[in-house]
Design a protein around this motif. Structure first.
Motif, short mmCIF file in Angstrom:
data_model
loop_
_atom_site.label_atom_id
_atom_site.label_comp_id
_atom_site.label_asym_id
_atom_site.label_seq_id
_atom_site.Cartn_x
_atom_site.Cartn_y
_atom_site.Cartn_z
N TRP A 132 5.70 3.58 14.25
CA TRP A 132 5.33 2.26 13.70
C TRP A 132 4.46 2.42 12.44
O TRP A 132 4.63 1.65 11.49
CB TRP A 132 4.57 1.46 14.76
N TRP A 135 6.71 3.18 9.60
CA TRP A 135 7.37 1.97 9.10
C TRP A 135 6.43 1.15 8.22
O TRP A 135 6.84 0.64 7.18
CB TRP A 135 7.86 1.12 10.28
N PHE A 136 5.19 1.01 8.67
CA PHE A 136 4.23 0.22 7.90
C PHE A 136 3.96 0.87 6.54
O PHE A 136 3.86 0.18 5.52
CB PHE A 136 2.92 0.09 8.69
N SER A 138 6.06 2.78 4.85
CA SER A 138 7.24 2.60 4.00
C SER A 138 7.33 1.18 3.47
O SER A 138 7.69 0.96 2.30
CB SER A 138 8.50 2.96 4.78
N ILE A 139 6.98 0.18 4.30
CA ILE A 139 6.99 -1.21 3.82
C ILE A 139 5.94 -1.41 2.75
O ILE A 139 6.17 -2.11 1.74
CB ILE A 139 6.79 -2.17 5.01
N THR A 140 4.76 -0.82 2.93
CA THR A 140 3.70 -0.95 1.93
C THR A 140 4.11 -0.30 0.61
O THR A 140 3.83 -0.83 -0.47
CB THR A 140 2.41 -0.31 2.45
N GLU A 142 7.22 0.11 -0.50
CA GLU A 142 8.27 -0.70 -1.13
C GLU A 142 7.73 -2.00 -1.69
O GLU A 142 8.34 -2.61 -2.57
CB GLU A 142 9.38 -0.99 -0.13
N ALA A 143 6.58 -2.45 -1.16
CA ALA A 143 6.00 -3.71 -1.62
C ALA A 143 5.17 -3.55 -2.88
O ALA A 143 4.56 -4.53 -3.35
CB ALA A 143 5.14 -4.31 -0.52
N ARG A 151 1.39 -9.39 -1.54
CA ARG A 151 1.30 -8.20 -0.71
C ARG A 151 0.46 -8.40 0.55
O ARG A 151 0.86 -7.96 1.64
CB ARG A 151 0.72 -7.05 -1.54
N ILE A 154 2.49 -10.04 3.29
CA ILE A 154 3.48 -9.18 3.94
C ILE A 154 2.82 -8.28 4.97
O ILE A 154 3.31 -8.12 6.09
CB ILE A 154 4.22 -8.35 2.87
N TYR A 158 3.46 -8.36 9.06
CA TYR A 158 3.85 -7.16 9.80
C TYR A 158 2.88 -6.88 10.95
O TYR A 158 3.29 -6.55 12.07
CB TYR A 158 3.91 -5.97 8.84
#
Length: 431
Positions: A132, A135-136, A138-140, A142-143, A151, A154, A158
């Motif tokens: 997890w 994932w966080f 990778s999302i950060t 990409e953001a 930001r 998002i 999450y």
């Protein structure tokens, strides 16, 4: 069969044109006699007609056929065996993988005492938290191309989703996944383009002859209220049933390592749904269908009016009410996960008898779980006996019976399946 031609008369004049011979008169008389008696000969049936008359008349039930249950029984019990075999195999494989991670130097079997189930579950949860966090991250990353003002929103969204999910038990997370799959099927019902296929493939009709709909209808809901009620019940009772399976596995003697009970619970849930659907199918085809055919084939008996008041009542009654009273009840298709959830309900009531339950809609005071579950089962028994049609009461009773049976024999069955599909256990060769 006789064929007599009456359209041709052979007449010869003798002497004068008005004189007739005796033979001609005889022929004329014979022909006239045949003319008189010809209708009787014409009405004589042929051999084919006689055979058709002597053949027994086909009954109303024979014209429509009788639904059979053999294929459905084979599908259900074959499906239950396959589901448990699949679950046992993958549980063993997953447990072996995590055991080798914790003990890379040894090749242990499930009966090893070096690693406990608590160690396996702790390592499994740590790995899940790492995933997890990845994932966080990778999302950060990409953001970064998104404006700075968006930001934080998002990240907050999450965290709002992931924190409750991560803090919940594994059983509750699994029930949420099942509810999510049911929600996807419910959305498919709302697409009019899919509606014809959904009616035939995600709704079980006992008279259709289809077997796979016993499985697909388990995850199908047309009404949002039906979906919401089943999801709320599954979240509560499903997670409790999951906890019972974990505790029973920890009490196994000799000890059997198990990193997760997810496959076990899925096998239990799917098997309960299949069995409850089969109970409803058997009742519909072997009890309700013969009654319906008997009512349709029975001759209609007119209502006798013995008094003047009854004659006025019969004559003034609307035709629609008379037809509705005489028409048999149709066999309706069914769908929903209620049968599988009922198995979780009865299993929880037997496993945790000191628990209390309460209704969310409408709100009610907490009562003992066995009292509440007993009242629900009694209500279904009354509904099945009186022929109530709003719920599939026979499916509810079948699911409740499956939960009771699994409480008595399920843990031992799961141990046997685990041993059967355990590839690490070697049988010693005797010499």
């Amino acid at each position: 069969m006789f064929k007599i031609s009456l359209g041709r008369l052979h007449v010869k004049p003798v002497g004068s044109p008005y004189s007739w011979s005796s033979r001609s008169l005889y022929q004329s008389a014979a022909c006239s006699s045949f003319r008189v008696t010809s209708p009787r000969w014409q009405s004589m049936p042929s051999f084919r007609e006689e055979v058709a008359r002597t053949r027994p008349e086909e009954s109303f039930a024979d014209k429509f056929g009788k639904p059979r249950i053999g294929r459905h029984i084979l599908f259900v019990f074959g499906g239950i065996s396959s589901v448990f075999a699949y679950a046992a195999f993958y549980t063993n494989m997953e447990t072996g993988t995590w055991t080798n991670r914790l003990m890379p130097a040894t090749k242990s079997s499930w009966v090893s005492q070096s690693v406990t189930n608590a160690d396996l579950r702790r390592a499994y949860r740590i790995e899940l938290v790492k995933k997890w966090r990845g994932w966080f991250a990778s999302i950060t990353e990409e953001a970064q191309g998104i404006p700075k003002a968006i930001r934080p929103w998002i990240a907050a969204a999450y965290a709002a989703v992931l924190n409750p999910y991560g803090n919940s038990s594994e059983g509750k997370r699994l029930c949420w996944k099942i509810c999510l799959f049911n929600a996807v099927v419910w959305l498919a019902w709302k697409v009019k383009r899919f509606e014809p296929k959904m009616n035939t493939r995600f709704m079980h009709n006992p008279l259709s002859g289809l077997t796979f709909t016993l499985l697909t209808s388990m995850f199908s809901h047309k009404s949002f209220l039906h979906l919401l009620a089943n999801c709320l019940a599954l979240e509560g009772f499903g997670s409790a049933a999951y906890l019972y399976l974990v505790k029973e596995q920890d009490k196994a003697a000799p000890a059997q390592l198990e990193v997760s009970a997810s496959w076990h619970f899925l096998a239990f849930f799917v098997s309960a749904g299949l069995f409850s659907g089969l109970v409803s199918h058997v009742v519909a085809t072997k009890f309700m269908y013969p009654r319906m055919v008997a009512k349709l084939s029975a001759p209609s008996t007119p209502v006798k009016a013995n008094t003047w008041a009854s004659a006025v009542a019969v004559s003034s009654a609307p035709a629609a009410s008379v037809v509705k009273a005489a028409a048999p009840r149709p066999i309706l298709p069914s769908l929903g996960a209620s049968g599988a959830i009922y198995a979780s309900v009865t299993l929880t009531a037997l496993a945790f008898p000191d628990s209390q339950v309460s209704l969310i809609i409408p709100p009610s005071y907490p009562i003992d779980i066995q009292t509440g579950v007993g009242a629900l089962v009694l209500l279904d028994i009354i509904g099945a006996a009186r022929g109530w049609r709003f719920f599939d009461h026979w499916a509810h009773l079948g699911g409740a019976a499956f939960g009771v049976a699994y409480y008595c024999y399920g843990p031992e069955l799961w141990k046997y399946m685990r041993r059967t599909f355990d590839s690490t256990v070697r049988t010693p060769i005797t010499r």
